[in-house]
Design a protein around this motif. Structure first.
Motif, short mmCIF file in Angstrom:
data_model
loop_
_atom_site.label_atom_id
_atom_site.label_comp_id
_atom_site.label_asym_id
_atom_site.label_seq_id
_atom_site.Cartn_x
_atom_site.Cartn_y
_atom_site.Cartn_z
N LEU A 131 10.12 -35.35 13.66
CA LEU A 131 11.27 -34.97 14.48
C LEU A 131 12.46 -35.88 14.19
N HIS A 163 7.34 -26.29 20.22
CA HIS A 163 7.25 -27.49 19.41
C HIS A 163 8.66 -28.04 19.20
N LEU A 164 8.83 -29.32 19.52
CA LEU A 164 10.17 -29.92 19.43
C LEU A 164 10.67 -30.00 17.98
N VAL A 165 9.74 -30.18 17.04
CA VAL A 165 10.14 -30.25 15.62
C VAL A 165 10.73 -28.90 15.18
N THR A 166 10.12 -27.81 15.66
CA THR A 166 10.65 -26.48 15.34
C THR A 166 12.06 -26.33 15.91
N ASN A 202 5.65 -26.67 10.28
CA ASN A 202 7.01 -27.19 10.13
C ASN A 202 7.31 -27.56 8.69
N ALA A 259 14.19 -28.69 16.40
CA ALA A 259 15.09 -29.50 15.56
C ALA A 259 15.40 -28.78 14.26
N GLN A 260 14.38 -28.13 13.70
CA GLN A 260 14.60 -27.41 12.43
C GLN A 260 15.56 -26.24 12.62
N ILE A 261 15.38 -25.51 13.71
CA ILE A 261 16.28 -24.38 13.97
C ILE A 261 17.70 -24.91 14.22
#
Lengths: 401, 392
Positions: free
Chosen positions: B297, A293-296, B22, A298-300
C-alpha cells in the motif's frame, strides 16, 4: 451526538494520526517533494539558446550577416558553422543541434544579380518544443534580411524609402499572449502539474478514511447510525486541515518559487482550490469505502490520478481527443479545476467555470461514501460475500475449474 | 547450484505474482490497459481546427480574403467573424476560442496605397500548443496576403514583380522538419508515453512485490527455510520481472504500436536491447527502494508521486538543456532519463548503435549501481532472517 463526544472522537483521531501519520505524510510531505522537483525542473521556463548548425555553402558577407543576426536572437545560438554537409547532418542526428540552416552556394551572387535564393531549414521534429520556437526565430530573421534587400531594390526602382519599406513589408502580424508575453512555458506547466499532484495527494490522504491509519490492510470501519456525522467530521477535519496547509504551501511557496505570479484573483483561486480539495477528499473516502482491500483502492486511485494532467487537456487539447476519452476526462476533478483556474489566473476573470462540476463531485463522492457505510453499502458487501462464497463452493465442487 | 537457486527464486516470484490479485493488476493488466488508455488520447495525433475569432473592422474584400485563407488552414477554424472585440475577448477568456485575429480599419486602403498595415493576433496563453501551432500558420498567411496585394500594386507601377518572381522575394525559406514530418504532438509523445508507462510499472511493480515479502514471513521463507543465497534471490526476482515486462513490451509492440500507428524508425533488435537494459535498471531500483517499505500500500501511495517528476526530469517533454547542470546530472541517475532518450533516438530518429551507445552505457552503470545496492540491502535482510529477527 453531543459536542463532547465529537471532541473525544477528534482527540482520538489526532492521537491516531500522531502514532501513524501516513495520511499526513501523504497530504503534506509527498506533494512537497514532488512540487520541489517540478519547481526546480522549470527554473528556466523561457526557451533560449537553441543550438543551431549552419551549413554555409556560400561563405559570403551576406551569409555571415544572417548568421550573426540568427545568433543575436534570444531563441537561437549558432553552435557550429560548417561547409561539410555530412558534419552538419551528423550534428542533427546526434542531437547536438536542433536546427540546421543551409545557405546555398552563390547565394550572395544571385541576389546581387537581382535574382533570389532559397534557404533550407531543417528542424528536429523529435524535439517539438525546440523546433517550433527555433523555426519561428529563424524565419523571422531570414525574412527580415530579405525585406531589407527588397527595400533596396524598390528604392533602385524609384520608390521613396518609406514607400519602399511599406512595400517590402506590407503587413505584419503582432502576436500577443496576454498575461504571458514571454511565452513562458512554466506559466501553465507549473500550475497544471502541481495541481495534478495535489489531486493525487489529497485523494490518497483520504484512503484511510474508513480504516485504521496503518500501512497494513486495515479492516473497514463502519460508523454506527447515530455517529456517522460525527465520524465524518472528526475524521475529515484533521485531513482537511492538513490538505489546506499543503494548498497554502503551494500558493505561498511553490508557485512563487516557480515564478508564477498572480496579478489578482488569488482569494478566488484559493477558494476554487479548496473546493477541489473537498471533492478530492471525497474521492479518496469513496474509494476507501468501496473496495474491500485498501491496496486495490490505492491502485484505482493511481489509475485515476496518474493521467489526470494529460487528460485535463492542457498539454493536448480535449477537443482533439476521441469522444470516449473526452467523457473520461470529464470525470476527473482536475479537468474542472483547471477550466476555472486558468481564466482566473490569466485574465483575473471571476467565473463559475468548473465550480458546478466540482460541487457535483463533492455531492457524488461524499454522498456515495455515506451510502457505502450505511445500509445500501452493507447490502452490497453482503452480496459480494455471498458471491465469493458461491464461487468458492463452485470451485470446491469442480476442482479442475 | 547457483543457477538452480536463481531458477527457484524466479519461479517462486512468478507464483507470488499470480497469487496476488494486486500484483496481477500491476504486472499483467496495467501494461496493456494503461498503454491503450493513454495512447488513445493522441489517437488524432495533431490538433486541427483550433477555434479562432476574427474581429474584422475593415469589412473589405481584402480583409475577407485574409480570414477565409486563414479558415482554410488545417490547424485553424474561424469560429466567429464580427466587429465586436469585447465579445471575442469574452469568448477567449472563457476558453471557447483560443485566439482572436484583429484586422484593423483601413487595412485594404493601407495595402493599396503603400502604407504598412499591422494585424493583431491575441492568443490564449494558457495552452501548450496553441501559440506555436496557429501562430506560425496565421502569420505566414497574413504575410502571403500582403505580398500578393503589394505585388499587384507594384506590377501596375512597372516594377517587374510578376515577370521576375525572384524580384519579389530575394531570400525564400524552405522548411522541412526531420524525424517528425508533420510536427505532430502525438507522434512525438506516444513512444515516450508508452515507454514511461512500462518502465514506471516495472519500477512500482517490483517495489510492491519486494515490499510484500515483509508480510507472511516472506524473507524468512526465502533465506532461512529455503536457504537461498542473496545473489540468487536478487537475480531470480529481477529475471522474472524483466521477463514479464519484456513479454508485455512485445505484446504492446504487436498491438498498441500498430493500433496508434507509432513510427519505429530504428532496429527492433536495438529496441529490445534498450528495453532489456532499462527494465533491468528499473527493476533493480524498484527492488532496492521497495525493500524499505513494509507494505505494498505504501509503495503505491508513495511511488505514485514519482511519475510526474521523473517524466519532467527525463528531458523528453521538457528539454534537458533547460535544466540546471546539477539537476541534469541527478536525472542521469534515474533509468527513465537514458531510456526515454534512447526511445526517442531509436523510434523517431531511426538512429543506430552509435547514438544509442551513450544511453546503454548510462543504463549499464545504473544496473551495476542498483544491482549492488539491492544485493547489499537484501544481504542485510538475509542476515536478520537467518537469525530469525522478529522484525523479519
Amino acid at each position: 451526538m453531543t459536542a463532547q463526544r465529537f471532541y473525544r472522537m477528534l482527540l482520538c483521531e489526532l492521537d491516531q494520526l500522531k502514532n501513524a501519520p501516513m495520511p499526513i505524510i501523504t497530504a503534506i510531505i509527498l506533494p512537497v517533494l514532488a512540487w520541489t522537483v517540478i519547481a526546480l525542473t522549470l527554473q528556466q521556463p523561457v526557451i533560449a539558446d537553441i543550438p543551431v548548425t549552419i551549413l554555409d555553402l556560400d561563405g559570403s558577407t551576406l551569409s555571415r550577416t544572417i548568421i550573426r543576426q540568427l545568433d543575436a536572437t534570444q531563441a537561437l545560438q549558432v553552435r557550429e558553422i560548417t561547409a561539410g554537409e555530412a558534419t552538419a547532418r551528423a550534428s542533427m542526428r546526434n542531437e547536438e543541434s536542433s536546427l540546421l540552416i543551409i545557405f546555398p552556394k552563390n547565394m550572395e551572387r544571385d541576389i546581387k544579380r537581382g535574382g533570389s535564393t532559397q534557404c533550407l531549414i531543417h528542424a528536429n521534429g523529435a524535439q517539438l518544443l525546440y523546433s517550433k520556437i527555433a523555426y519561428r526565430a529563424a524565419v523571422t530573421t531570414v525574412y527580415g534580411v530579405s525585406a531589407a534587400i527588397q527595400m533596396r531594390r524598390f528604392e533602385a526602382n524609384g520608390l521613396a524609402p518609406d514607400a519602399a519599406l511599406a512595400r517590402a513589408m506590407p503587413v505584419s502580424t503582432e502576436i500577443h499572449a496576454p498575461g504571458n508575453s514571454w511565452y513562458d512555458y512554466g506559466f501553465y506547466l507549473v500550475p497544471g502539474m502541481m495541481l495534478a499532484i495535489l489531486q493525487m495527494s489529497v485523494s490518497f490522504s483520504a484512503l484511510w478514511f474508513f480504516r485504521g491509519h496503518s500501512d497494513r490492510d486495515a479492516k473497514l470501519i463502519l460508523p454506527p447510525p447515530g455517529m456517522r456525522l460525527g465520524y465524518f467530521a472528526a475524521r475529515g477535519l484533521p485531513l482537511l486541515m492538513a490538505n489546506v496547509i499543503a494548498v497554502l504551501l503551494l500558493f505561498l511557496v511553490f508557485f512563487p518559487l516557480a515564478g508564477i505570479g498572480f496579478t489578482g484573483g488569488t482569494p478566488e483561486l484559493f477558494l476554487h482550490t479548496l473546493l477541489f480539495v473537498i471533492a478530492c477528499l471525497g474521492m479518496g473516502a469513496f474509494l476507501s469505502a468501496l473496495f474491500g482491500h485498501l491496496v486495490t483502492a490505492a491502485q484505482i486511485g493511481l489509475i485515476i490520478n496518474a493521467p489526470a494532467f494529460v487528460f485535463s487537456g492542457y498539454t493536448f487539447p480535449r477537443w482533439a481527443m476521441p469522444d470516449g476519452i473526452r467523457v473520461f476526462a470529464e470525470f476527473i476533478p482536475l479537468t474542472h479545476l483547471l477550466d476555472g483556474f486558468f481564466p482566473l489566473m490569466i485574465f483575473q476573470r471571476s467565473s463559475a467555470e468548473g465550480v458546478f462540476p466540482l460541487l457535483l463531485f463533492c455531492a457524488l463522492f461524499w454522498g456515495g461514501s455515506l451510502l457505502l457505510v450505511s445500509s445500501p453499502g452493507e447490502r452490497l458487501r453482503a452480496w459480494e460475500t455471498r458471491l465469493a462464497a458461491a464461487v468458492r463452493t463452485l470451485q470446491e465442487s469442480h476442482p479442475k475449474c | 547450484m547457483l543457477i538452480r537457486q536463481i531458477q527457484q527464486s524466479a519461479w517462486r516470484e512468478f507464483l507470488r505474482m499470480l497469487r496476488d490479485p494486486n500484483l496481477v493488476l500491476v504486472l499483467f493488466v496495467a501494461p496493456l490497459a494503461y498503454t491503450a488508455l493513454y495512447g488513445s488520447i493522441y489517437w488524432n495525433k495533431a490538433e486541427v481546427d483550433v477555434p479562432v475569432d476574427v474581429v474584422d473592422r475593415d469589412h473589405s474584400t481584402l480583409s475577407r480574403r485574409l480570414w477565409r485563407d486563414i479558415d482554410a488552414l488545417q490547424d485553424v477554424r474561424v469560429a466567429r467573424c464580427g466587429g465586436e472585440e469585447t465579445i471575442s475577448r469574452d469568448r477567449l477568456e472563457r476558453g471557447i476560442v483560443h485566439g482572436i485575429l484583429l484586422i484593423p480599419e483601413g487595412y485594404e486602403e493601407a495595402l493599396k496605397t503603400g502604407r504598412r498595415a499591422v494585424v493583431h493576433l491575441t492568443l490564449s496563453p494558457g495552452r501548450l500548443l496553441v501559440l506555436s501551432d496557429i501562430g506560425i500558420g496565421i502569420s505566414r498567411t497574413v504575410a502571403t496576403n500582403g505580398a500578393r496585394v503589394t505585388g499587384s500594386v507594384l506590377a501596375r507601377q512597372g516594377v517587374p514583380v510578376f515577370q521576375n518572381s525572384d524580384y519579389a522575394q530575394p531570400i525564400g525559406v524552405t522548411w522541412t522538419p526531420m524525424f517528425n514530418p508533420w510536427l505532430t504532438y502525438g507522434d512525438m509523445i506516444l513512444p515516450a508515453l508508452l515507454a514511461v508507462i512500462l518502465i514506471q510499472l516495472a519500477f512500482i511493480g517490483s517495489a510492491a512485490a519486494t515490499a510484500a515479502e515483509w508480510g507472511n514471513g516472506g524473507w524468512v521463507e526465502v533465506f532461512q527455510r529455503q536457504g537461498q543465497r542473496t545473489g540468487a534471490v536478487v537475480t531470480g526476482k529481477a529475471v522474472m520481472f524483466i521477463a514479464v515486462f519484456l513479454i508485455f513490451s512485445a505484446l504492446v509492440g504487436c498491438t498498441v504500436v500498430p493500433l496508434f500507428d507509432i513510427h519505429v524508425g530504428g532496429s527492433v533488435a536495438l529496441l529490445f536491447l534498450l528495453l532489456l537494459f532499462a527494465f533491468a535498471a528499473a527493476v533493480l531500483m524498484g527492488m532496492f527502494v521497495g525493500s524499505y517499505f513494509r507494505h505494498r500500500l505504501t509503495v503505491f501511495v508513495v511511488l505514485g508521486f514519482s511519475s510526474y517528476p521523473l517524466f519532467m526530469l527525463s528531458g523528453y517533454a521538457w528539454p534537458g538543456a533547460q535544466l540546471a547542470p546539477w539537476l541534469r546530472t541527478v536525472s542521469r541517475l534515474l533509468p527513465t532519463t537514458p531510456f526515454l532518450r534512447g526511445i526517442g533516438t531509436l523510434t523517431q530518429m531511426g538512429n543506430g548503435m552509435p547514438q544509442l551507445l551513450p544511453q546503454l552505457l548510462n543504463l549499464g552503470a545504473l544496473i551495476l549501481l542498483f544491482g549492488a545496492t539491492a544485493w547489499w540491502r537484501f544481504r542485510g535482510i538475509a542476515r536478520k532472517a537467518i537469525s530469525a529477527d522478529p522484525h523479519v
